[in-house]
Design a protein around this motif. Structure first.
Motif, PDB file in Angstrom:
ATOM      1  N   LYS A  87       0.827  -1.207   0.000  1.00 51.79           N
ATOM      2  CA  LYS A  87       0.000   0.000   0.000  1.00 51.79           C
ATOM      3  C   LYS A  87       0.862   1.259   0.000  1.00 51.79           C
ATOM      4  O   LYS A  87       0.591   2.210  -0.733  1.00 51.79           O
ATOM      5  CB  LYS A  87      -0.932  -0.024   1.220  1.00 51.79           C
ATOM      6  CG  LYS A  87      -1.819   1.183   1.350  1.00 51.79           C
ATOM      7  CD  LYS A  87      -2.862   1.274   0.270  1.00 51.79           C
ATOM      8  CE  LYS A  87      -3.822   2.427   0.555  1.00 51.79           C
ATOM      9  NZ  LYS A  87      -4.033   3.298  -0.565  1.00 51.79           N
ATOM     10  N   LEU A  88       1.921   1.277   0.794  1.00 50.41           N
ATOM     11  CA  LEU A  88       2.831   2.423   0.835  1.00 50.41           C
ATOM     12  C   LEU A  88       3.389   2.708  -0.563  1.00 50.41           C
ATOM     13  O   LEU A  88       3.350   3.843  -1.045  1.00 50.41           O
ATOM     14  CB  LEU A  88       3.968   2.142   1.823  1.00 50.41           C
ATOM     15  CG  LEU A  88       5.060   3.182   1.995  1.00 50.41           C
ATOM     16  CD1 LEU A  88       5.598   3.125   3.414  1.00 50.41           C
ATOM     17  CD2 LEU A  88       6.213   2.964   1.040  1.00 50.41           C
ATOM     18  N   VAL A  89       3.871   1.658  -1.224  1.00 53.32           N
ATOM     19  CA  VAL A  89       4.475   1.836  -2.550  1.00 53.32           C
ATOM     20  C   VAL A  89       3.416   2.199  -3.590  1.00 53.32           C
ATOM     21  O   VAL A  89       3.666   3.037  -4.467  1.00 53.32           O
ATOM     22  CB  VAL A  89       5.291   0.591  -2.951  1.00 53.32           C
ATOM     23  CG1 VAL A  89       5.756   0.673  -4.394  1.00 53.32           C
ATOM     24  CG2 VAL A  89       6.499   0.431  -2.014  1.00 53.32           C
ATOM     25  N   LEU A  90       2.226   1.621  -3.493  1.00 50.29           N
ATOM     26  CA  LEU A  90       1.154   1.988  -4.417  1.00 50.29           C
ATOM     27  C   LEU A  90       0.816   3.469  -4.276  1.00 50.29           C
ATOM     28  O   LEU A  90       0.642   4.175  -5.280  1.00 50.29           O
ATOM     29  CB  LEU A  90      -0.091   1.123  -4.161  1.00 50.29           C
ATOM     30  CG  LEU A  90      -1.300   1.440  -5.041  1.00 50.29           C
ATOM     31  CD1 LEU A  90      -0.991   1.183  -6.517  1.00 50.29           C
ATOM     32  CD2 LEU A  90      -2.511   0.625  -4.593  1.00 50.29           C
ATOM     33  N   ASP A  91       0.748   3.962  -3.047  1.00 52.22           N
ATOM     34  CA  ASP A  91       0.477   5.389  -2.823  1.00 52.22           C
ATOM     35  C   ASP A  91       1.576   6.257  -3.438  1.00 52.22           C
ATOM     36  O   ASP A  91       1.291   7.294  -4.048  1.00 52.22           O
ATOM     37  CB  ASP A  91       0.346   5.690  -1.327  1.00 52.22           C
ATOM     38  CG  ASP A  91      -0.936   5.139  -0.718  1.00 52.22           C
ATOM     39  OD1 ASP A  91      -1.841   4.719  -1.466  1.00 52.22           O
ATOM     40  OD2 ASP A  91      -1.022   5.113   0.525  1.00 52.22           O
ATOM     41  N   ASN A 174      11.261   3.364 -12.093  1.00 56.13           N
ATOM     42  CA  ASN A 174      11.634   1.984 -11.770  1.00 56.13           C
ATOM     43  C   ASN A 174      12.203   1.866 -10.357  1.00 56.13           C
ATOM     44  O   ASN A 174      12.141   0.800  -9.746  1.00 56.13           O
ATOM     45  CB  ASN A 174      12.664   1.450 -12.775  1.00 56.13           C
ATOM     46  CG  ASN A 174      12.071   1.294 -14.152  1.00 56.13           C
ATOM     47  OD1 ASN A 174      10.948   0.833 -14.294  1.00 56.13           O
ATOM     48  ND2 ASN A 174      12.819   1.694 -15.164  1.00 56.13           N
ATOM     49  N   VAL A 175      12.744   2.952  -9.860  1.00 53.98           N
ATOM     50  CA  VAL A 175      13.323   2.977  -8.518  1.00 53.98           C
ATOM     51  C   VAL A 175      12.271   2.596  -7.477  1.00 53.98           C
ATOM     52  O   VAL A 175      12.575   1.916  -6.493  1.00 53.98           O
ATOM     53  CB  VAL A 175      13.923   4.375  -8.231  1.00 53.98           C
ATOM     54  CG1 VAL A 175      14.249   4.557  -6.766  1.00 53.98           C
ATOM     55  CG2 VAL A 175      15.159   4.599  -9.084  1.00 53.98           C
ATOM     56  N   ILE A 176      11.026   2.995  -7.705  1.00 51.85           N
ATOM     57  CA  ILE A 176       9.950   2.688  -6.758  1.00 51.85           C
ATOM     58  C   ILE A 176       9.698   1.177  -6.727  1.00 51.85           C
ATOM     59  O   ILE A 176       9.424   0.608  -5.665  1.00 51.85           O
ATOM     60  CB  ILE A 176       8.661   3.467  -7.118  1.00 51.85           C
ATOM     61  CG1 ILE A 176       8.947   4.969  -7.266  1.00 51.85           C
ATOM     62  CG2 ILE A 176       7.579   3.214  -6.089  1.00 51.85           C
ATOM     63  CD1 ILE A 176       9.585   5.642  -6.073  1.00 51.85           C
TER      64      ILE A 176
END
Length: 197
Positions: A87-91, A174-176
């Motif tokens: 969820k953190l990364v999706l946000d 891409n880093v994310i």
């Protein structure tokens, strides 16, 4: 600024504008006139609410603490590690696609302010400690053993901040994905080591 915005709404609006400009341009590179121009307010309005740029910066620190730590990540950390991280990364991905992600404001501004404004630096240091606690909470929910919580939370925080700085510098989305992979692996490695003991 809308002429209907007055009092506390006016103060909040100035904090939001300053928060955006400090993050985009840096604290040192943002002058009061930049904030006034962006907000469309007079110097009188500014000085009615704040005695100085530093006084405003204190409020910006509180603002970022509230929206990032209190309102976003603390509630999110009540989930298991995989749910929390996904969820953190999706946000973050949603924010990058909207052009609204410039890295973690707490770390970015804290790094710049650390040797300029010592008392402001203390505020950002507090927020960083709270971010580590957020990671620790999700790890605890995921039943990571108590003796490993602090160490793994610090590693997770370092991965998160490292990749947000990496993204800010490169603008490479891409880093994310790298962040997601490495943060999820923290829990995987912990589960493997628990099974081996």
């Amino acid at each position: 600024m809308n002429k209907g915005i007055k009092g506390e709404n006016s103060k909040k609006y100035l904090i939001e504008i300053a928060a955006k400009l400090f993050l985009q341009k840096g604290y040192s590179n943002t002058g009061i006139n930049d904030i006034l121009t962006e907000a469309g307010v007079s110097k009188g309005s500014f000085y009615f609410h704040f005695s100085s740029k530093k006084d405003l910066a204190v409020e910006v620190s509180k603002y970022y603490y509230k929206i990032i730590v209190q309102n976003w990540l603390k509630p999110l950390s009540n989930n298991t590690w995989d749910v929390f991280i996904n969820k953190l990364v999706l946000d973050i991905k949603n924010s990058t696609s909207l052009g609204k992600f410039f890295g973690c404001p707490i770390a970015i501004l804290g790094l710049e302010i650390a040797f300029i404004e010592e008392d402001l630096s203390d505020m950002y240091a507090y927020s960083i400690k709270e971010l580590i606690e957020v990671f620790k909470n999700s790890l605890k929910v995921s039943e990571v053993s108590e003796d490993k919580l602090d160490s793994i939370a610090r590693k997770a925080f370092s991965i998160y901040e490292g990749y947000t700085v990496y993204y800010r510098i490169t603008k490479d989305k891409n880093v994310i994905d790298f962040m997601l992979k490495d943060l999820l692996e923290i829990q995987l490695h912990n589960n493997i080591s628990m099974n081996l003991t």
